[in-house]
Motif scaffolding. Structure first.
Motif, mmCIF file in Angstrom:
data_model
loop_
_atom_site.group_PDB
_atom_site.id
_atom_site.type_symbol
_atom_site.label_atom_id
_atom_site.label_comp_id
_atom_site.label_asym_id
_atom_site.label_seq_id
_atom_site.Cartn_x
_atom_site.Cartn_y
_atom_site.Cartn_z
ATOM 1 N N GLN A 70 1.168 -0.697 0.294
ATOM 2 C CA GLN A 70 -0.193 0.424 0.150
ATOM 3 C C GLN A 70 0.760 1.005 0.082
ATOM 4 O OE1 GLN A 70 -3.722 -0.021 -0.478
ATOM 5 N NE2 GLN A 70 -3.326 -1.886 -0.855
ATOM 6 N N TRP A 71 1.680 1.183 -0.785
ATOM 7 C CA TRP A 71 2.452 2.507 -1.047
ATOM 8 C C TRP A 71 1.697 3.500 -1.820
ATOM 9 C CZ3 TRP A 71 6.330 -1.298 -1.411
ATOM 10 C CH2 TRP A 71 7.601 -1.667 -0.567
ATOM 11 N N TYR A 72 0.916 3.388 -2.748
ATOM 12 C CA TYR A 72 0.533 4.036 -3.986
ATOM 13 C C TYR A 72 -1.233 3.881 -3.573
ATOM 14 C CZ TYR A 72 5.380 3.638 -5.918
ATOM 15 O OH TYR A 72 6.056 4.026 -6.159
ATOM 16 N N PHE A 73 -1.586 3.854 -2.656
ATOM 17 C CA PHE A 73 -2.729 3.301 -2.468
ATOM 18 C C PHE A 73 -3.778 3.265 -0.954
ATOM 19 C CE2 PHE A 73 -2.012 0.908 -5.735
ATOM 20 C CZ PHE A 73 -2.562 1.449 -7.354
ATOM 21 N N PRO A 74 -2.907 4.946 -0.479
ATOM 22 C CA PRO A 74 -3.775 4.335 0.801
ATOM 23 C C PRO A 74 -5.010 4.356 0.982
ATOM 24 C CG PRO A 74 -2.122 6.297 0.834
ATOM 25 C CD PRO A 74 -2.240 6.117 -0.592
ATOM 26 N N THR A 75 -5.479 4.987 0.217
ATOM 27 C CA THR A 75 -7.235 5.591 0.917
ATOM 28 C C THR A 75 -8.025 4.199 1.060
ATOM 29 O OG1 THR A 75 -7.395 5.935 -1.138
ATOM 30 C CG2 THR A 75 -7.288 7.932 0.510
ATOM 31 N N ALA A 76 -7.871 3.122 0.249
ATOM 32 C CA ALA A 76 -7.937 1.871 -0.174
ATOM 33 C C ALA A 76 -7.997 0.956 0.593
ATOM 34 C CB ALA A 76 -9.067 1.935 -1.705
ATOM 35 N N THR A 77 -6.847 1.084 1.781
ATOM 36 C CA THR A 77 -5.821 0.127 1.422
ATOM 37 C C THR A 77 -6.807 -1.780 2.400
ATOM 38 O OG1 THR A 77 -4.436 1.674 2.958
ATOM 39 C CG2 THR A 77 -4.453 -0.645 4.015
ATOM 40 N N GLY A 78 -7.460 -1.328 3.109
ATOM 41 C CA GLY A 78 -8.299 -2.658 3.203
ATOM 42 C C GLY A 78 -9.412 -3.331 2.774
ATOM 43 N N ARG A 79 -9.877 -2.709 1.685
ATOM 44 C CA ARG A 79 -10.382 -2.990 0.697
ATOM 45 C C ARG A 79 -10.139 -3.503 -0.438
ATOM 46 N NH1 ARG A 79 -13.323 0.909 -1.032
ATOM 47 N NH2 ARG A 79 -11.849 1.060 -3.156
ATOM 48 N N ILE A 80 -8.195 -3.309 -0.612
ATOM 49 C CA ILE A 80 -7.876 -3.672 -1.002
ATOM 50 C C ILE A 80 -6.937 -4.961 -0.850
ATOM 51 C CG2 ILE A 80 -5.637 -2.958 -2.557
ATOM 52 C CD1 ILE A 80 -6.660 -0.489 -3.148
ATOM 53 N N ARG A 81 -6.662 -5.073 -0.248
ATOM 54 C CA ARG A 81 -5.883 -6.302 0.954
ATOM 55 C C ARG A 81 -6.610 -7.011 1.678
ATOM 56 N NH1 ARG A 81 -2.811 -2.116 5.745
ATOM 57 N NH2 ARG A 81 -0.381 -2.322 4.234
ATOM 58 N N GLY A 82 -7.854 -6.779 1.485
ATOM 59 C CA GLY A 82 -9.071 -7.926 1.531
ATOM 60 C C GLY A 82 -9.214 -8.963 -0.007
ATOM 61 N N TRP A 83 -9.439 -8.684 -1.029
ATOM 62 C CA TRP A 83 -9.493 -8.985 -2.285
ATOM 63 C C TRP A 83 -7.965 -9.517 -2.403
ATOM 64 C CZ3 TRP A 83 -13.296 -10.556 -4.857
ATOM 65 C CH2 TRP A 83 -14.712 -9.895 -3.842
ATOM 66 N N VAL A 84 -6.693 -8.712 -2.078
ATOM 67 C CA VAL A 84 -5.321 -9.646 -2.684
ATOM 68 C C VAL A 84 -5.649 -10.279 -1.599
ATOM 69 C CG1 VAL A 84 -2.962 -9.169 -2.895
ATOM 70 C CG2 VAL A 84 -4.622 -7.202 -3.571
ATOM 71 N N VAL A 85 -5.522 -10.710 -0.297
ATOM 72 C CA VAL A 85 -5.602 -11.484 0.799
ATOM 73 C C VAL A 85 -6.299 -13.291 -0.241
ATOM 74 C CG1 VAL A 85 -5.209 -12.904 2.294
ATOM 75 C CG2 VAL A 85 -4.661 -10.672 2.517
ATOM 76 N N PHE A 86 -7.651 -12.385 -0.214
ATOM 77 C CA PHE A 86 -8.695 -13.709 -1.140
ATOM 78 C C PHE A 86 -7.857 -14.640 -2.612
ATOM 79 C CE2 PHE A 86 -11.450 -15.059 -3.857
ATOM 80 C CZ PHE A 86 -12.448 -15.941 -3.548
ATOM 81 N N VAL A 124 -0.227 -17.953 3.953
ATOM 82 C CA VAL A 124 -0.906 -17.835 5.233
ATOM 83 C C VAL A 124 -0.249 -16.914 6.231
ATOM 84 C CG1 VAL A 124 -0.419 -19.052 7.293
ATOM 85 C CG2 VAL A 124 -0.091 -20.240 5.239
ATOM 86 N N ILE A 125 0.628 -16.449 5.674
ATOM 87 C CA ILE A 125 1.328 -15.122 6.111
ATOM 88 C C ILE A 125 0.062 -13.633 6.474
ATOM 89 C CG2 ILE A 125 2.583 -13.316 6.357
ATOM 90 C CD1 ILE A 125 5.225 -15.587 6.082
ATOM 91 N N SER A 126 -0.155 -13.511 5.025
ATOM 92 C CA SER A 126 -1.447 -12.644 4.404
ATOM 93 C C SER A 126 -2.431 -12.635 5.250
ATOM 94 C CB SER A 126 -1.387 -12.670 3.020
ATOM 95 O OG SER A 126 -0.197 -12.385 2.229
ATOM 96 N N MET A 127 -3.693 -14.325 5.037
ATOM 97 C CA MET A 127 -4.529 -14.355 6.452
ATOM 98 C C MET A 127 -4.229 -13.951 7.684
ATOM 99 S SD MET A 127 -7.515 -14.999 6.056
ATOM 100 C CE MET A 127 -7.342 -15.711 4.397
ATOM 101 N N ALA A 128 -2.964 -14.248 8.164
ATOM 102 C CA ALA A 128 -2.524 -14.659 9.534
ATOM 103 C C ALA A 128 -2.487 -12.717 10.261
ATOM 104 C CB ALA A 128 -1.688 -15.013 9.530
#
Length: 392
Positions: A70-86, A124-128
């Motif tokens: 999240q160096w370039y998308f700080p405002t959508a951090t939670g939503r983007i990380r959720g999709w990427v981890v999935f 596994v790390i990302s999900m944790a």
């Protein structure tokens, strides 16, 4: 590099260092997976397909590392990380399963799958980090089950392979670390809010002291000098001046509703009026919550007696002393005093106000309540001595 921590939510800001460290680990494991590919490709049935799969793994590693950091998308951090981890879970499972497309049974049954165990740990790390230790452990068990199924090691070999213990341990450790970081961030933000609120109260207290209190003191003094109808105005101004001073003095020592001990000073200073002066130490005087309220109640009863029996114009003085192992509270007035033997006579008549409301309260705390002056025209002084640890 410009940081965006201020734009992140509390939870995202707390785990940002973990996410970035995890992506560094992802790129290191990618290099290991490429090295393993170079060593294993001569044994594959379809080496060209294996290189295509390695290329896809490298592309996904770069994209996911960029998005999760999240160096370039700080405002959508939670939503983007959720999709990427999935997506991480799906891509990893597909790459594990693709091992059967490039190698025969003799190879994949006795060797690592195409995305090595270290690279699989990234999912596994990302999900944790995202969901905590329970999700991390479940992800570790899920990936282990997929690896064992692809390699057909459901027999005795499964107990001798380190894949499951490694993945489960990683999920548990990183999940606990992420939760600890979130709790620490929450405590830090709470401390900052408390500090900011205290500074604001101090600023308001200074403004009130420099403005309102000065005006009230002037009205009280001038009203007393003018006399007549202005006397009542002076009295009301004096009452409000005392109330404001008490409020200001309490700002730095508010009792905590969840604390086992509280500062007894605010419970005494709140009883100050134009006719009652309260003096307390400059530092907090902590004591058990129940004991503090009992002391305040005993002082309140003594002041009530002053108002009822000390005569018109009588003034009272409350002094709190902290000797370390004992609290000493003195309640004195300059009224008409108590005739000798009057308290004993009142108790014999069944009037138990003093014995129960004052003496009884202090005695229940393991202390003593002593009437130091008794007699007409001498005023009255009570002295309460309360140990910090009441005797059983």
């Amino acid at each position: 590099m410009r940081t965006h921590t201020a734009e992140l939510s509390s939870a995202d800001a707390a785990t940002a260092p973990l996410w970035r460290a995890a992506q560094a680990f992802r790129l290191v494991t990618l290099l290991y997976a490429i090295g393993q590919q170079i060593a294993s490709v001569p044994y594959y049935q379809h080496p060209r397909l294996s290189w295509v799969l390695i290329a896809l793994m490298a592309i996904w590693s770069g994209v996911s590392a960029l998005l999760l950091s999240q160096w370039y998308f700080p405002t959508a951090t939670g939503r983007i990380r959720g999709w990427v981890v999935f997506g991480d879970q799906v891509v990893t499972i597909l790459l594990i399963a693709s091992t059967r497309l490039v190698a025969d049974y003799g190879w994949y049954h006795g060797h690592q799958t195409l995305p090595t165990t270290l690279w699989i740990a990234n999912a596994v790390i990302s999900m944790a980090i995202l969901r905590g230790p329970v999700a991390g452990v479940l992800a570790g068990l899920g990936m282990s089950a997929v690896v064992v199924t692809v390699r057909e090691q459901w027999g005795q070999d499964v107990w001798g392979d380190a894949t499951a213990p490694v993945l489960v341990s990683v999920g548990l450790a990183l999940g606990l670390a992420a939760n600890t970081a979130r709790r620490a961030q929450g405590q830090l933000e709470q401390a900052l809010r408390i500090t900011a609120a205290a500074e604001e109260r101090e600023r308001l207290a200074r403004e009130v002291h420099d403005g309102v209190l000065q005006v009230l003191a002037f009205i009280k003094r001038r009203g007393g000098e003018i006399g007549g109808p202005a006397t009542e105005l002076a009295q009301r101004a004096g009452e409000q001046e005392v109330a404001l001073r008490v409020l200001i003095s309490e700002q730095g020592a508010r009792p905590d509703a969840g604390a086992a001990e509280v500062d007894v000073r605010p419970l005494l200073t709140v009883q100050a009026t134009p006719a009652v002066s309260v003096a307390t130490p400059g530092d907090p005087v902590p004591i058990g919550r129940a004991a503090a309220h009992e002391i305040a109640a005993a002082v309140g009863t003594a002041l009530s007696n002053v108002e009822l029996h000390a005569g018109p114009g009588a003034k009272a003085y409350v002094l709190l002393e902290d000797t370390g192992d004992m609290l000493v509270v003195s309640v004195r007035d300059d009224g008409v005093g108590i005739p000798v033997g009057r308290l004993m006579a009142a108790e014999a008549e069944g009037r138990m106000g003093v014995s129960r409301s004052i003496v009884g309260r202090i005695a229940a705390l393991g202390g003593t309540a002593e009437l130091l002056t008794e007699g007409e025209d001498f005023g009255t002084e009570w002295e309460f001595r309360i140990p910090r640890r009441p005797a059983r």
